[in-house]
Design a protein around this motif. Structure first.
Motif, mmCIF file in Angstrom:
data_model
loop_
_atom_site.group_PDB
_atom_site.id
_atom_site.type_symbol
_atom_site.label_atom_id
_atom_site.label_comp_id
_atom_site.label_asym_id
_atom_site.label_seq_id
_atom_site.Cartn_x
_atom_site.Cartn_y
_atom_site.Cartn_z
ATOM 1 N N ASP A 62 0.856 -1.179 0.000
ATOM 2 C CA ASP A 62 0.000 0.000 0.000
ATOM 3 C C ASP A 62 0.896 1.234 0.000
ATOM 4 O OD1 ASP A 62 -1.759 2.028 0.378
ATOM 5 O OD2 ASP A 62 -2.689 1.226 2.189
ATOM 6 N N ASN A 64 0.344 4.376 -0.013
ATOM 7 C CA ASN A 64 -0.017 5.485 0.865
ATOM 8 C C ASN A 64 0.228 5.202 2.332
ATOM 9 O OD1 ASN A 64 -0.968 7.438 -1.038
ATOM 10 N ND2 ASN A 64 -2.743 6.142 -1.378
ATOM 11 N N SER A 65 0.395 3.953 2.682
ATOM 12 C CA SER A 65 0.537 3.623 4.096
ATOM 13 C C SER A 65 1.962 3.812 4.598
ATOM 14 C CB SER A 65 0.114 2.167 4.340
ATOM 15 O OG SER A 65 1.035 1.272 3.724
ATOM 16 N N SER A 67 4.028 6.735 4.038
ATOM 17 C CA SER A 67 4.370 8.096 3.629
ATOM 18 C C SER A 67 5.668 8.586 4.254
ATOM 19 C CB SER A 67 3.235 9.056 3.996
ATOM 20 O OG SER A 67 2.992 9.022 5.393
ATOM 21 N N HIS A 76 2.782 14.564 -1.150
ATOM 22 C CA HIS A 76 1.677 14.450 -0.197
ATOM 23 C C HIS A 76 1.102 13.049 -0.185
ATOM 24 C CE1 HIS A 76 -2.691 14.865 0.894
ATOM 25 N NE2 HIS A 76 -2.131 15.456 1.931
ATOM 26 N N SER A 77 0.883 12.471 -1.359
ATOM 27 C CA SER A 77 0.352 11.115 -1.438
ATOM 28 C C SER A 77 0.623 10.522 -2.811
ATOM 29 C CB SER A 77 -1.156 11.093 -1.154
ATOM 30 O OG SER A 77 -1.862 11.816 -2.143
ATOM 31 N N LEU A 78 0.503 9.200 -2.884
ATOM 32 C CA LEU A 78 0.676 8.460 -4.136
ATOM 33 C C LEU A 78 -0.508 7.529 -4.331
ATOM 34 C CD1 LEU A 78 4.394 7.297 -3.814
ATOM 35 C CD2 LEU A 78 3.552 9.067 -5.340
ATOM 36 N N HIS A 79 -0.907 7.375 -5.577
ATOM 37 C CA HIS A 79 -1.954 6.415 -5.918
ATOM 38 C C HIS A 79 -1.476 5.629 -7.136
ATOM 39 C CE1 HIS A 79 -4.707 8.500 -3.202
ATOM 40 N NE2 HIS A 79 -4.209 9.608 -3.705
ATOM 41 N N GLU A 93 0.632 13.333 -5.878
ATOM 42 C CA GLU A 93 0.041 14.566 -5.364
ATOM 43 C C GLU A 93 1.050 15.228 -4.433
ATOM 44 O OE1 GLU A 93 -3.782 14.153 -3.642
ATOM 45 O OE2 GLU A 93 -4.573 12.905 -5.269
ATOM 46 N N GLU A 94 1.304 16.509 -4.675
ATOM 47 C CA GLU A 94 2.265 17.240 -3.863
ATOM 48 C C GLU A 94 1.548 18.234 -2.947
ATOM 49 O OE1 GLU A 94 6.290 17.792 -6.252
ATOM 50 O OE2 GLU A 94 4.593 18.645 -7.322
ATOM 51 N N HIS A 95 2.223 18.585 -1.876
ATOM 52 C CA HIS A 95 1.740 19.672 -1.035
ATOM 53 C C HIS A 95 1.757 20.961 -1.853
ATOM 54 C CE1 HIS A 95 1.819 17.443 2.760
ATOM 55 N NE2 HIS A 95 2.978 16.936 2.394
ATOM 56 N N THR A 110 -3.338 21.889 2.985
ATOM 57 C CA THR A 110 -4.038 20.994 3.903
ATOM 58 C C THR A 110 -3.861 21.414 5.368
ATOM 59 O OG1 THR A 110 -2.121 19.517 3.954
ATOM 60 C CG2 THR A 110 -3.857 19.012 2.341
#
Length: 223
Positions: A62, A64-65, A67, A76-79, A93-95, A110
């Motif tokens: 996973d 996103n788990s 980070s 910020h996150s990956l998918h 996705e970046e900040h 955020t």
């Protein structure tokens, strides 16, 4: 930098996509990783590529788990999702920075405060110099000020809180404005009136300093 970075890899380790389990994908069939973003890149992508490979080597199922692999970056996150026949698409996705703070950190969209690595991207955001307890307050005040600066096509570059209750502001033309925090709203009205009065005079371009701390008056220094 292009919006897509193609890494030609033959993956032999276990990795999943999204919330899928690692064995849901036959990684021996994966030949390419495609990294995409909806926004212009801020990150150092040599570093991002390196850390994505760390994901792969760790066999993380996973993305996103974990980070923490992207601490001190703009990520910020990956998918991730497999695309037939042999590509793994990773949406990054970046900040998005709202303001730069005095300790080389950034306040993000955020509400997080991050300490990212240096970037070659020019990040043109407001600089806030204030204690942590006052950062959000100054951000809100800056938005009210910017609404006035928009009238004269100027941009707020810096807002600073001083220990004696003063707020010092600088715009992109080098003009300095001084307010007292206690009476800020009243002084903001004075700024609006002053801009309206001087808008057609042509003298706004020659102002270097404006002090709003006086009762029912302002002090203006013309260059």
């Amino acid at each position: 930098m292009n919006k897509s970075i193609w890494l030609s890899l033959i993956l032999v380790l276990s990795i999943g996509t999204g919330c899928s389990k690692a064995n849901d994908i036959n990684l021996l069939e994966i030949r390419d990783i495609n990294i995409i973003s909806k926004h212009a890149y801020i990150s150092d992508y040599d570093l991002v590529k390196k850390r994505i490979l760390e994901f792969i080597k760790l066999g993380i199922s996973d993305l996103n788990s974990h980070s923490q692999i992207f601490e001190e970056t703009w990520v910020h996150s990956l998918h991730s999702k497999k695309r037939w026949p042999s590509t793994l698409d990773i949406e990054l996705e970046e900040h998005q920075p709202l303001a730069r703070l005095s300790n080389n950190s950034y306040l993000t969209h955020t509400g997080h405060i991050i300490f990212p690595e240096e970037t070659n991207t020019n990040i043109d955001v407001l600089y806030i110099d204030a204690p942590d307890s006052e950062t959000l307050e100054l951000l809100y005040l800056s938005r009210d000020l910017q609404s006035q600066f928009n009238i004269i096509n100027r941009k707020l570059k810096k807002i600073e809180s001083h220990y004696n209750g003063l707020i010092e502001v600088e715009d992109d033309r080098g003009t300095t404005l001084i307010f007292s925090k206690k009476d800020f709203r009243v002084q903001l009205d004075r700024l609006e009136d002053f801009i309206s009065f001087e808008l057609s005079s042509g003298r706004l371009e020659n102002i270097r300093n404006i002090d709003f701390r006086y009762t029912n008056a302002i002090a203006v220094d013309f260059s």
